[in-house]
Scaffold this active site. Structure first.
Site, PDB file in Angstrom:
ATOM      1  N   SER A 156      48.057  33.592  72.392  1.00 25.70           N
ATOM      2  CA  SER A 156      46.825  32.804  72.496  1.00 25.70           C
ATOM      3  C   SER A 156      45.961  33.160  71.304  1.00 25.70           C
ATOM      4  CB  SER A 156      46.093  33.162  73.793  1.00 25.70           C
ATOM      5  OG  SER A 156      44.762  32.656  73.801  1.00 25.70           O
ATOM      6  N   TYR A 169      42.854  39.046  80.199  1.00 23.34           N
ATOM      7  CA  TYR A 169      43.614  38.060  79.430  1.00 23.34           C
ATOM      8  C   TYR A 169      43.631  38.424  77.943  1.00 23.34           C
ATOM      9  CZ  TYR A 169      45.263  33.406  78.031  1.00 23.34           C
ATOM     10  OH  TYR A 169      46.004  32.364  77.522  1.00 23.34           O
TER      11      TYR A 169
END
Length: 274
Positions: A156, A169
């Site tokens: 990401s 995350y």
């Protein structure tokens, strides 16, 4: 056109013919888009993820019909190492090899760091990071045997930069980038590459639902949510598409990317150029 030219044309059209790819978290969204792209490039595909069994069967049958490749499915839970081991073993037994591993499975939870639920932290690390460790360590022997392997980790933009309220995350995706580099270094002389793709926001049904929810919550238009909230950090002000990520994955899995390893490739519209 001579026989050699025809063969070269066929390889260019389907650069992954004869290969076998496993994509975790591929029953919807980004993972499914990547699985379709790999199948279109000629690879047999193993799908993995949760969902309604009958609907997953329809997806599997459609990919087989559209691209003429073998497609199988594993319901293995990516938070359980023993289930991951069963999935890798079943892939090698069922398909005879494993050439391309795409670690895409992931979950998210948003909360301030001092209020972040411990069980959510543990679950995010198990699925977003530890699962990639387990799939990679178990896939490497088969790849080494064939002297070919492509490990592609879907990280990401948050594997490169941070945002508030996403402690688990961000930490897990930074971990994926580090794991990618280690795997690349350990396999550099073995015909195996390992790279990470770092998307910004990608337009999927999950993101579409977020747009509608934020528009209602803040009393603003969907367009304002997209431009001023979700894509505030993306200079190009557009979502990446699953097709774009699929095309990049196919390239990284192909012979053309044999010298690309250990890198984290942003697909973020300029987000991490700030």
């Amino acid at each position: 056109m001579n026989i050699q030219a025809k063969a070269q044309g066929a390889k260019a059209a389907r650069p992954l013919a004869g290969k076998v790819a496993l994509v975790t978290g591929s029953t919807s969204g980004i993972g499914l888009g990547i699985a379709r792209a790999l199948a279109e490039a000629g690879s047999a595909v193993v799908l993995n993820g949760f969902g309604v069994v009958s609907e997953i069967a329809k997806v599997r049958d459609r990919i087989e019909a559209d691209y003429g490749v073998k497609v199988s499915y594993s319901s293995s839970d990516m938070s359980r190492p023993e289930a991951i081991a069963e999935m890798i073993a079943a892939t090698i037994v069922g398909h005879g090899r494993l050439d391309v591993l795409v670690n895409n499975a992931g979950i998210q939870h948003v909360a301030p760091l001092d209020q972040f639920p411990v069980e959510k932290w543990d679950a995010i690390f198990a699925i977003n990071l530890s699962s990639a460790f387990h799939t990679t360590r178990l896939a490497l022997p088969a790849m080494r045997q064939n002297k070919f392997g492509r490990i592609i980790n879907i990280a990401s933009a948050h594997g490169l930069v941070a945002s508030p309220f996403k402690a688990a995350y961000v930490a897990a995706k930074h971990g994926i980038v580090g794991l990618t580099k280690v795997a690349a270094l350990e396999t550099a002389e073995e015909g195996i590459t390992c790279n990470a793709i770092c998307p910004g926001y990608v337009y999927t049904p999950l993101v579409e639902a977020q747009i509608d929810g934020q528009a209602k919550a803040h009393g603003i238009s969907s367009e304002a949510v997209i431009h001023d909230v979700l894509l505030a950090q993306q200079p190009n002000k557009r979502f990446a598409t699953v097709e774009e990520l699929g095309a990049l994955t196919v390239f990284l899995a192909s012979d053309a990317a044999a010298s690309i390893t250990g890198v984290a490739l942003p697909v973020d519209g300029g987000w991490t150029a700030h």
